[in-house]
Design a protein around this motif. Structure first.
Motif, short mmCIF file in Angstrom:
data_model
loop_
_atom_site.label_atom_id
_atom_site.label_comp_id
_atom_site.label_asym_id
_atom_site.label_seq_id
_atom_site.Cartn_x
_atom_site.Cartn_y
_atom_site.Cartn_z
N GLY A 55 0.72 -1.25 -0.02
CA GLY A 55 0.06 0.04 -0.14
C GLY A 55 0.53 1.48 -0.04
N ASP A 56 2.08 1.16 -0.42
CA ASP A 56 2.94 2.29 -0.18
C ASP A 56 2.97 3.09 -1.75
OD1 ASP A 56 5.12 4.13 -0.57
OD2 ASP A 56 6.16 2.92 1.20
N PHE A 57 2.06 4.20 -1.68
CA PHE A 57 2.11 4.72 -3.03
C PHE A 57 3.31 5.32 -3.60
CE2 PHE A 57 1.14 8.23 -5.93
CZ PHE A 57 0.27 7.79 -6.90
N ARG A 58 4.29 6.20 -2.77
CA ARG A 58 5.53 6.42 -3.24
C ARG A 58 6.16 5.25 -3.88
NH1 ARG A 58 7.97 11.15 0.79
NH2 ARG A 58 6.36 12.70 0.61
N ALA A 59 6.40 4.25 -3.21
CA ALA A 59 6.96 3.15 -3.47
C ALA A 59 6.62 2.53 -5.02
CB ALA A 59 7.17 1.89 -2.69
N ALA A 60 4.98 2.42 -5.01
CA ALA A 60 4.50 2.14 -6.30
C ALA A 60 5.16 3.01 -7.68
CB ALA A 60 3.08 1.93 -6.24
N GLU A 61 5.03 4.31 -7.28
CA GLU A 61 5.55 5.39 -8.36
C GLU A 61 6.75 4.96 -8.80
OE1 GLU A 61 4.07 6.86 -10.41
OE2 GLU A 61 2.39 7.80 -9.73
N ALA A 62 7.83 4.88 -7.60
CA ALA A 62 9.19 4.57 -7.73
C ALA A 62 9.56 3.44 -8.72
CB ALA A 62 9.82 4.73 -6.54
N ALA A 63 8.70 2.43 -8.37
CA ALA A 63 8.77 1.06 -8.98
C ALA A 63 8.52 1.21 -10.77
CB ALA A 63 8.10 -0.17 -8.58
N ARG A 64 7.55 2.03 -10.86
CA ARG A 64 7.10 2.16 -12.26
C ARG A 64 8.19 3.20 -12.79
NH1 ARG A 64 2.76 5.47 -15.18
NH2 ARG A 64 2.42 6.90 -13.37
N GLU A 65 8.55 4.06 -12.09
CA GLU A 65 9.88 5.10 -12.80
C GLU A 65 11.00 4.17 -13.08
OE1 GLU A 65 11.40 8.24 -14.54
OE2 GLU A 65 9.50 8.14 -13.80
N MET A 66 11.43 3.47 -12.24
CA MET A 66 12.45 2.40 -12.51
C MET A 66 12.27 1.51 -13.78
SD MET A 66 13.32 0.99 -8.91
CE MET A 66 13.88 2.22 -7.30
N ALA A 67 11.05 0.96 -13.98
CA ALA A 67 10.88 0.11 -15.08
C ALA A 67 10.78 1.15 -16.23
CB ALA A 67 9.35 -0.61 -15.07
N TRP A 68 10.25 2.06 -16.28
CA TRP A 68 10.12 3.12 -17.42
C TRP A 68 11.62 3.53 -17.92
CZ3 TRP A 68 6.22 4.87 -20.34
CH2 TRP A 68 6.64 6.06 -21.11
N GLU A 69 12.51 3.79 -16.88
CA GLU A 69 13.80 4.13 -17.57
C GLU A 69 14.50 2.73 -18.13
OE1 GLU A 69 16.03 5.13 -13.88
OE2 GLU A 69 15.00 7.07 -13.70
N GLN A 70 14.16 1.52 -17.78
CA GLN A 70 14.81 0.52 -18.53
C GLN A 70 14.18 0.36 -19.89
OE1 GLN A 70 17.00 -1.59 -17.61
NE2 GLN A 70 17.49 -0.73 -15.70
N LEU A 71 12.67 0.69 -20.07
CA LEU A 71 12.18 0.48 -21.37
C LEU A 71 12.93 1.65 -22.30
CD1 LEU A 71 8.24 0.35 -20.27
CD2 LEU A 71 9.90 -1.32 -20.89
#
Length: 414
Positions: A55-71
């Protein structure tokens, strides 16, 4: 509350469970996916995804940003599939939190990014999540009763000829056929690699009546995020791509300012993304000629004046005109040398010749080449054989669908 990364139920501070999105594939595959991500160096992503599942929203957005950078770490074809699946996972986690907070529009935006950029592993979870969020969002919609036709009335023929390329509609026209049987299509056009317009095969499509209604399109797809092209065409230096909502796209194509830079939803598998629109169309039987494989269906939605420059495609193609009119010019595949294709690999299927303003000194062979052309009317389909060069201009606001298919190598059509 479970702290497992596979948990898709979120809780408030007092322990009450929020409504959540069902993600059965993610729940079943999460551990395996996270292990694979770790093996490819994604330790920080795994930590953030674990916190996001709790339920950690900041962590969820951080994970999405990390994956986005890999894309975006290199050419799209070199991106590891595991990172596309990681991006889908993060999108589901972020969307779940927005959904729990009743922010349905933002949840839809994030889910669409997962559909557009993510991998195939979690596709069913993304689709079912979109259905659930869309149903919630539509409860709050105010339905407009105003007249909202996309296209109305006829176009002025003199004005139309003024904007078309030189010699348009003055040579040989594409043949039109009514009630063309599959056998007739195979024998007379498919095997001969000859274009044809089929005039009466779309009357039963729900799209024929529904897609000319702005209110319907807004209700079904208004909050969905779609990729669009902005600029004259993909060969121009100022051309770019944007991500906007479908409602924003509809506003742009309805704008009356003729000097505005056109926005085009072009060659996008929209119907894989928005299932409701897919239900409005049918795959023509002709697309099974040769026993080949149908490729993803592409949408071509845009305002009057939108141009696809002269190019060819490697597939059999049926272009179905659902709303509006298009001018199309075709040159046989045998004319490739005379049409001056680009030498660069990425553009080798595109001609250097701008038919709207031909440089006769630089491209002298083009002027006297024979071609066939047509005005593709609402409810008509055009068969374009593989490697045939074609130029397309929208004469009105236009909604079209292309059906591409390949013929299997072992096909014995006769």
């Amino acid at each position: 509350m479970s702290s497992s990364p596979t948990s898709s139920t979120f809780t408030s501070g007092d322990g009450d469970a929020f409504d959540h999105l069902d993600t059965p594939t993610l729940d079943a595959q999460s551990s395996t996916l996270l292990h694979s991500i770790s093996e490819h160096g994604g330790y920080a992503y795994v930590r953030m995804a674990t916190l996001a599942a709790a339920g950690d929203f900041r962590a969820a957005e951080a994970a999405r940003e990390m994956a986005w950078e890999q894309l975006h770490s290199g050419p799209w074809h070199s991106v590891l599939p595991v990172w596309r699946d990681a991006y889908s996972m993060a999108c589901l986690q972020v969307a779940n939190l927005h959904f729990a907070g009743s922010d349905y529009r933002e949840a839809l935006r994030v889910l669409d990014m997962g559909l557009i950029m993510g991998g195939s592993l979690l596709r069913k979870d993304l689709d079912s999540a979109v259905d659930k969020v869309s149903a919630k969002a539509r409860r709050d919609e105010v339905v407009s009763n105003s007249d909202s036709q996309l296209v109305r009335g006829e176009i002025d023929k003199a004005e139309m000829l003024r904007v078309l390329p030189e010699r348009s509609l003055s040579c040989k026209m594409v043949v039109k056929r009514s009630a063309l049987s599959l056998e007739g299509f195979l024998r007379e056009y498919f095997l001969c690699c000859s274009p044809v317009i089929i005039t009466d095969c779309m009357a039963h499509w729900p799209a024929r009546s529904k897609w000319n209604d702005m209110n319907y399109l807004r209700r079904i797809a208004g909050d969905r995020t779609v990729p669009v092209e902005v600029g004259k065409n993909y060969l121009c230096s100022e051309w770019k791509q944007e991500l906007i909502t479908f409602s924003q796209f509809l506003e742009r194509i309805q704008a009356t300012d003729s000097s505005a830079v056109p926005t085009y939803l072009a060659q996008h598998p929209l119907f894989d993304q928005i299932n409701e629109l897919r239900k409005d169309i049918c795959v023509p039987d002709y697309c099974f000629a040769g026993g080949g494989e149908l490729r993803p269906l592409n949408a071509w939605f845009g305002p009057a004046g939108t141009v696809t420059p002269l190019h060819h495609d490697p597939h059999h193609n049926i272009l179905a005109q659902v709303v509006g009119k298009k001018y199309i010019r075709l040159y046989p595949a045998s004319y490739s040398e005379e049409l001056y294709p680009y030498s660069e690999t990425m553009l080798c299927n595109s001609s250097q010749v701008d038919l709207d303003k031909i440089d006769k000194r630089e491209f002298p062979k083009v002027q006297d080449l024979e071609f066939v052309d047509c005005i593709l009317e609402e409810g008509e389909m055009l068969y374009i054989p593989p490697k045939w060069w074609h130029y397309v201009r929208s004469l009105t606001t236009s909604l079209s669908v292309s059906f591409w298919w390949n013929v299997s190598e072992g096909s014995t059509v006769s």
